[in-house]
Enzyme design. Sequence first.
Site, PDB file in Angstrom:
ATOM      1  N   SER A 175      -1.062  -8.964   5.783  1.00 46.89           N
ATOM      2  CA  SER A 175      -1.885  -9.951   5.345  1.00 46.89           C
ATOM      3  C   SER A 175      -3.125 -10.095   6.283  1.00 46.89           C
ATOM      4  O   SER A 175      -3.021 -10.270   7.400  1.00 46.89           O
ATOM      5  CB  SER A 175      -1.459 -11.385   5.067  1.00 46.89           C
ATOM      6  OG  SER A 175      -2.359 -12.449   4.749  1.00 46.89           O
TER       7      SER A 175
ATOM      8  N   HIS B 102       0.432 -16.429  -5.688  1.00 48.06           N
ATOM      9  CA  HIS B 102      -0.604 -15.943  -6.674  1.00 48.06           C
ATOM     10  C   HIS B 102       0.008 -15.539  -7.945  1.00 48.06           C
ATOM     11  O   HIS B 102      -0.749 -15.031  -8.739  1.00 48.06           O
ATOM     12  CB  HIS B 102      -1.357 -15.021  -6.150  1.00 48.06           C
ATOM     13  CG  HIS B 102      -2.092 -15.615  -4.948  1.00 48.06           C
ATOM     14  ND1 HIS B 102      -2.548 -14.726  -3.955  1.00 48.06           N
ATOM     15  CD2 HIS B 102      -2.480 -16.909  -4.455  1.00 48.06           C
ATOM     16  CE1 HIS B 102      -3.292 -15.345  -2.927  1.00 48.06           C
ATOM     17  NE2 HIS B 102      -3.164 -16.581  -3.147  1.00 48.06           N
TER      18      HIS B 102
ATOM     19  N   CYS C  48      -2.253 -16.844 -23.877  1.00 45.49           N
ATOM     20  CA  CYS C  48      -3.480 -17.183 -24.589  1.00 45.49           C
ATOM     21  C   CYS C  48      -4.014 -18.228 -23.956  1.00 45.49           C
ATOM     22  O   CYS C  48      -3.512 -19.256 -23.796  1.00 45.49           O
ATOM     23  CB  CYS C  48      -3.295 -17.188 -25.901  1.00 45.49           C
ATOM     24  SG  CYS C  48      -4.992 -17.684 -27.083  1.00 45.49           S
TER      25      CYS C  48
ATOM     26  N   CYS D 178      -5.892 -12.787 -28.760  1.00 48.22           N
ATOM     27  CA  CYS D 178      -4.640 -13.382 -29.527  1.00 48.22           C
ATOM     28  C   CYS D 178      -4.749 -13.304 -30.909  1.00 48.22           C
ATOM     29  O   CYS D 178      -6.111 -13.358 -31.500  1.00 48.22           O
ATOM     30  CB  CYS D 178      -4.184 -14.758 -28.873  1.00 48.22           C
ATOM     31  SG  CYS D 178      -2.744 -15.606 -29.719  1.00 48.22           S
TER      32      CYS D 178
ATOM     33  N   THR E 298       0.851  -1.158   0.051  1.00 43.53           N
ATOM     34  CA  THR E 298       0.035  -0.111   0.101  1.00 43.53           C
ATOM     35  C   THR E 298       0.917   1.272   0.017  1.00 43.53           C
ATOM     36  O   THR E 298       0.478   2.241  -0.545  1.00 43.53           O
ATOM     37  CB  THR E 298      -0.739   0.132   1.324  1.00 43.53           C
ATOM     38  OG1 THR E 298      -0.239  -0.071   2.148  1.00 43.53           O
ATOM     39  CG2 THR E 298      -1.646  -0.983   1.203  1.00 43.53           C
TER      40      THR E 298
END
Length: 255
Positions: free
Chosen positions: A194, A122, A130, A154, A31
């Site tokens: 977190s 993540h 694609c 694509c 942040t």
Amino acid sequence: MQEFRQKIKRLAKLLVEKKPAVIFTGAGMSTASGIPDFRSPNGLWSKVDPFKVASIDALRENPKVFYKFYKERLSTLLKAQPNEGHRILGKLEKFGFIQAVITQNIDGLHQKGGSLKVIELHGNIKEAHCMKCGHGISSTELLALLEESEVPYCNCGGVYKVDVVLFGEILPEKAILEATKLTYGGYPWIVLGSSLVVMPAADFPRQALLHGSQLVIVNKEPTYLDEYATILFHDNIVDVLIALEEELHAQGHIS
């Protein structure tokens, strides 16, 4: 202030006596780099439903809506620079106090801040592929396509997907294995920014606790593991890391 200083001294002692630590970071880590978090009162998910704009189903069923949200997010992430907290983590790794950073973030700021061992639960925003033929492009190229069209197609007619784990997808196997390995051994785990809500990523600190780790939590909002933390800060992450760096320097552990 006195209580804060005492907790910083305890954290420094923990790192010196029990090093190297495992760092676990969430959106609150970034942040200070101008990237909004998700679950604070003014976070991203207070304004939009993540399952409608940031899930694999949303991308497949309504790519226009998905990329209307993700175009702005990509632009923000690609412009962001590491903050002082990222820099300090990189420095602490250099001096042997940190063995790895496990992150839920996709912005790549830990690496830019100097951290070498980063496990991205993540994924990251560096590239997109694609979904039909697998062709890869950079996120900069993806953003350029989004300037020309609402949906980044694509040449084969498929839609590009940025290389991040969306809601409804599983975590990368390699990242799971690496993070799981670090839950053993009794290393200190330090959670930075977190909310510990998104599973299964948020379960890693709990697993570390079960295997004998001491847990430090630095997060403005409460988490489900607060009561088990050896040291708990509801303070600004960068302020905590700056104070920690100063304390370790004063003790002669870093230059």
